[in-house]
Design an enzyme around this catalytic site. Structure first.
Site, PDB file in Angstrom:
ATOM      1  N   LYS A  58      11.182  -7.086 -14.078  1.00 23.00           N
ATOM      2  CA  LYS A  58      12.033  -5.966 -13.674  1.00 23.00           C
ATOM      3  C   LYS A  58      13.351  -6.453 -13.086  1.00 23.00           C
ATOM      4  O   LYS A  58      14.417  -5.915 -13.384  1.00 23.00           O
ATOM      5  CB  LYS A  58      11.308  -5.090 -12.650  1.00 23.00           C
ATOM      6  CG  LYS A  58      10.153  -4.295 -13.209  1.00 23.00           C
ATOM      7  CD  LYS A  58       9.512  -3.452 -12.107  1.00 23.00           C
ATOM      8  CE  LYS A  58       8.251  -2.778 -12.583  1.00 23.00           C
ATOM      9  NZ  LYS A  58       7.620  -1.958 -11.534  1.00 23.00           N
ATOM     10  N   LYS A  76       4.594  -9.528  -5.091  1.00 22.06           N
ATOM     11  CA  LYS A  76       3.827  -8.293  -4.944  1.00 22.06           C
ATOM     12  C   LYS A  76       2.735  -8.502  -3.904  1.00 22.06           C
ATOM     13  O   LYS A  76       2.291  -9.636  -3.654  1.00 22.06           O
ATOM     14  CB  LYS A  76       3.182  -7.899  -6.273  1.00 22.06           C
ATOM     15  CG  LYS A  76       2.913  -6.407  -6.403  1.00 22.06           C
ATOM     16  CD  LYS A  76       4.178  -5.604  -6.662  1.00 22.06           C
ATOM     17  CE  LYS A  76       3.863  -4.142  -6.890  1.00 22.06           C
ATOM     18  NZ  LYS A  76       5.058  -3.372  -7.281  1.00 22.06           N
TER      19      LYS A  76
END
Length: 394
Positions: A58, A76
């Site tokens: 992303k 994450k």
């Protein structure tokens, strides 16, 4: 166990409940990584690892040398707990306290599945952090102004909802609309089914409906809500709670209720899985009655299922493209590429999403490859440009 392809993997065990929490740093750019923190019963290290890899994609995907925004690496976090568990916030507090050095120095995080931004902000404040993106602010010459921009943006209320809770779903809706247009499907005659009614799913439904798409069904954790004449999305948004569950006693007559997994079988043009990962597996493919799948959630479709959908002529707009805008918007605001207003934010999201989906779609048409393959190729090119400009660790 450590994955040699990740820069850092942390497995934490809560000393009170025994719950597990995880942080994975997949890549670093300029010593920084970006990616949210999720709360989900059954969350695993493998899941968080895949999500961190998705964040690397992303960040690279939206890279534009003309922007002030300098993309970060991918990271994450996840905690194996139901967000509705009464102990969830206490577990979150202990988890963030344990990984605080990583948050301060490298990992810039925020809300994700099962976790609202105001909750993580409160916990961060209790731990002495002004925000959960302090590592980025430390690199900025105009950090006070950047903080003000971000606070102003989150304070912008659009139709009763904070702009920060809308931008990701707005991006998913734009991805769906461009994908539909490329398939010759006009918004005014299109139908959509949205699975998940939190910030991504709720906003995607709002902006699909605003564009003229008839939202015929939504699914939350309590089941399916369906009306083939079209649901009143704004009424559903007003009736949902903080976890995206819609109050059934607020529904009008004529609405059909069904099982929580019945959303796969509702005929539609646009199917938007916008909640959990791994919800479309190989055994589910024959149940799908949509013309296009647009992945609002992270990793909702297993690879074998995606291959089978594509073989059936159902394109899948991959997650790291369709839902990229929550992450990108944060950094556009922080770096000053957009004003902290809905108008400026939506204009940038709409323009960039149209460019990305069109570029990926045209590459797929020309090569016969999937949208995912072509999006990965674009990401690889941008990653190479980032590596040449900044250096990338990982």
């Amino acid at each position: 166990m450590t994955n040699p392809e990740s820069l850092l993997e942390i497995t934490w065990t809560d000393p009170v409940t025994g719950r597990k929490g995880y942080v994975v740093i997949d890549t670093l750019v300029r010593g920084l990584a970006s990616g949210g923190l999720r709360l989900r019963e059954g969350c695993s290290l493998a899941e968080v690892r895949g999500l961190a890899q998705g964040m690397t994609r992303k960040e690279a995907l939206v890279y534009d040398p003309a922007d002030r925004y300098l993309p970060l690496g991918g990271g994450k976090g996840g905690i194996d707990i139901d967000p509705a568990d009464p102990q969830a916030t206490e577990v979150l507090h202990r988890f963030l306290a344990a990984v605080l050095p990583v948050v301060r120095e490298q990992w810039n995080t925020g809300e994700d599945f099962g976790l609202r931004q105001e909750t993580i902000d409160k916990v961060a404040a209790d731990l002495g952090l002004p925000s959960t993106v302090e590592a980025v602010f430390a690199t900025l010459d105009d950090a006070p102004a950047a903080r003000e921009r971000l606070a102003t943006a989150f304070a912008d209320i659009v139709g009763g909802i904070s702009l920060g809770d809308l931008v990701g779903g707005y991006g998913v809706a734009q991805a769906a609309l461009v994908a539909a247009e490329r398939q010759g499907i006009e918004a005014g005659g299109a139908t959509a089914v949205v699975q998940g009614f939190g910030s991504i799913g709720g906003a995607a439904a709002r902006y699909l409906a605003e564009a003229g798409v008839t939202v015929v069904a939504v699914a939350d954790r309590d089941g399916l809500i369906r009306d083939d004449r079209g649901l009143d999305v704004e009424a559903l948004l007003a009736a949902r709670d903080g976890l995206g569950v819609i109050a059934r006693d607020a529904l009008p007559d004529g609405v059909e209720l069904g099982d929580r997994d019945a959303w796969l079988e509702v005929p539609c043009d646009l199917l938007v899985p916008a909640a959990m990962s791994y919800v479309i597996g190989p055994d589910d493919v024959d149940r799908v009655r949509a013309r296009i799948v647009v992945e609002g959630a992270n990793m909702p479709t297993l690879p074998e299922a995606e291959a089978a959908l594509v073989a059936r002529g159902i394109p899948v707009v991959p997650d790291f493209l369709a839902n990229v805008m929550t992450n990108a918007w944060w950094w556009w605001v922080v770096f000053g590429d957009v004003a902290p207003t809905a108008e400026s934010s939506y204009d940038k999201i709409r323009t960039v999403m149209r460019r990305l989906v069109t570029e990926v779609g045209e590459a797929a048409d020309a090569s016969g490859r999937t949208l995912r393959e072509c999006a990965l190729e674009l990401t690889a090119r941008n990653s190479a440009a980032l590596r040449e400009r900044f250096g990338v660790t990982g």
